[in-house]
Design a protein around this motif. Sequence first.
Motif, mmCIF file in Angstrom:
data_model
loop_
_atom_site.group_PDB
_atom_site.id
_atom_site.type_symbol
_atom_site.label_atom_id
_atom_site.label_comp_id
_atom_site.label_asym_id
_atom_site.label_seq_id
_atom_site.Cartn_x
_atom_site.Cartn_y
_atom_site.Cartn_z
ATOM 1 N N ARG A 134 23.482 2.527 11.563
ATOM 2 C CA ARG A 134 23.492 0.876 11.372
ATOM 3 C C ARG A 134 22.345 0.715 9.995
ATOM 4 N N VAL A 135 22.976 1.372 9.078
ATOM 5 C CA VAL A 135 22.184 1.196 7.706
ATOM 6 C C VAL A 135 21.525 -0.116 7.420
ATOM 7 N N ARG A 136 20.238 0.112 7.282
ATOM 8 C CA ARG A 136 19.462 -1.401 6.679
ATOM 9 C C ARG A 136 18.441 -0.953 5.701
ATOM 10 N N SER A 137 18.780 -1.568 4.520
ATOM 11 C CA SER A 137 17.696 -1.172 3.262
ATOM 12 C C SER A 137 16.349 -1.862 3.887
ATOM 13 N N VAL A 138 15.301 -1.411 3.057
ATOM 14 C CA VAL A 138 13.939 -1.874 3.226
ATOM 15 C C VAL A 138 14.195 -3.449 2.939
ATOM 16 N N GLU A 139 14.837 -3.784 2.003
ATOM 17 C CA GLU A 139 14.878 -5.225 1.860
ATOM 18 C C GLU A 139 15.652 -5.992 2.797
ATOM 19 N N ALA A 140 16.763 -5.507 3.101
ATOM 20 C CA ALA A 140 17.386 -5.998 4.541
ATOM 21 C C ALA A 140 16.498 -6.316 5.742
ATOM 22 N N LEU A 141 15.758 -5.110 5.950
ATOM 23 C CA LEU A 141 14.965 -5.089 7.015
ATOM 24 C C LEU A 141 13.850 -6.245 7.128
ATOM 25 N N LEU A 158 12.338 -3.594 13.801
ATOM 26 C CA LEU A 158 13.323 -2.778 14.447
ATOM 27 C C LEU A 158 14.160 -3.406 15.592
ATOM 28 N N ARG A 159 13.302 -4.085 16.091
ATOM 29 C CA ARG A 159 13.893 -5.058 17.388
ATOM 30 C C ARG A 159 14.859 -6.231 16.766
ATOM 31 N N GLU A 160 14.327 -6.850 15.693
ATOM 32 C CA GLU A 160 15.081 -7.837 15.210
ATOM 33 C C GLU A 160 16.384 -7.178 14.576
ATOM 34 N N ALA A 161 16.350 -6.033 14.095
ATOM 35 C CA ALA A 161 17.877 -5.308 13.617
ATOM 36 C C ALA A 161 18.555 -4.809 14.738
ATOM 37 N N GLY A 162 18.162 -5.082 16.216
ATOM 38 C CA GLY A 162 18.992 -4.449 17.189
ATOM 39 C C GLY A 162 18.615 -3.257 17.913
ATOM 40 N N PHE A 163 17.382 -2.795 17.540
ATOM 41 C CA PHE A 163 16.871 -1.337 17.934
ATOM 42 C C PHE A 163 16.060 -1.568 19.048
ATOM 43 N N LYS A 164 15.906 -0.482 19.931
ATOM 44 C CA LYS A 164 14.837 -0.707 21.037
ATOM 45 C C LYS A 164 13.781 0.273 20.298
ATOM 46 N N ALA A 165 12.383 -0.343 20.270
ATOM 47 C CA ALA A 165 11.493 0.352 19.786
ATOM 48 C C ALA A 165 9.904 0.002 20.365
ATOM 49 N N ASP A 166 9.163 0.903 20.135
ATOM 50 C CA ASP A 166 7.784 0.488 20.672
ATOM 51 C C ASP A 166 6.900 1.555 20.255
ATOM 52 N N VAL A 167 5.805 1.372 20.148
ATOM 53 C CA VAL A 167 4.355 2.077 19.894
ATOM 54 C C VAL A 167 4.009 2.797 20.982
ATOM 55 N N GLU A 185 0.768 -1.135 -0.126
ATOM 56 C CA GLU A 185 -0.184 0.005 0.017
ATOM 57 C C GLU A 185 0.905 1.156 0.035
ATOM 58 N N ASP A 186 1.152 1.821 1.104
ATOM 59 C CA ASP A 186 2.008 3.214 1.048
ATOM 60 C C ASP A 186 3.245 2.726 1.805
ATOM 61 N N PRO A 187 4.306 2.944 0.978
ATOM 62 C CA PRO A 187 5.685 2.506 1.438
ATOM 63 C C PRO A 187 6.412 3.292 2.508
ATOM 64 N N SER A 188 5.690 4.384 3.041
ATOM 65 C CA SER A 188 6.388 5.378 3.807
ATOM 66 C C SER A 188 6.917 4.776 5.084
ATOM 67 N N LEU A 189 6.151 3.905 5.673
ATOM 68 C CA LEU A 189 6.625 3.338 7.135
ATOM 69 C C LEU A 189 7.877 2.506 6.562
ATOM 70 N N ALA A 190 7.791 1.754 5.789
ATOM 71 C CA ALA A 190 9.001 0.888 5.310
ATOM 72 C C ALA A 190 10.184 1.865 5.173
ATOM 73 N N HIS A 191 10.044 2.747 4.414
ATOM 74 C CA HIS A 191 11.171 3.822 4.054
ATOM 75 C C HIS A 191 11.560 4.733 5.482
ATOM 76 N N ALA A 192 10.727 4.645 6.087
ATOM 77 C CA ALA A 192 11.085 5.419 7.606
ATOM 78 C C ALA A 192 11.828 4.506 8.403
ATOM 79 N N GLY A 249 9.528 -10.495 2.498
ATOM 80 C CA GLY A 249 8.884 -9.275 2.203
ATOM 81 C C GLY A 249 8.105 -8.420 3.097
ATOM 82 N N LEU A 250 7.556 -7.239 2.642
ATOM 83 C CA LEU A 250 6.610 -6.411 3.495
ATOM 84 C C LEU A 250 5.291 -7.055 3.589
ATOM 85 N N PRO A 251 4.837 -6.712 4.841
ATOM 86 C CA PRO A 251 3.232 -7.313 4.895
ATOM 87 C C PRO A 251 2.521 -6.242 4.481
#
Length: 89
Positions: free
Chosen positions: A19-26, A45-54, A2-9, A31-33
Amino acid sequence: MEDPSLAHALSWMTGHHGRVRSVEALFGELGLPAPLTGQHAVRVLREAGFKADVLERPLAQIHPMMLPVILLMRDGGACILTGREVAQR
């Protein structure tokens, strides 16, 4: 997708923190749900080693020390808040 803005963010955020990660690497081989939700973003983000929450809060309650943050928009998009000016009265 749908809207790729969250993936790009998410990708931008990884680069911003050195710690650069492309959308594809993330998202890997799966692929994207669709739709990509805030909970998906947290997991990636957590799988990439970041602390994250909503968190849900008014813009005025986002402390400058928390910036940058990804804002989830009502229309399903996302944007990155890097700073804000506080109006003086």
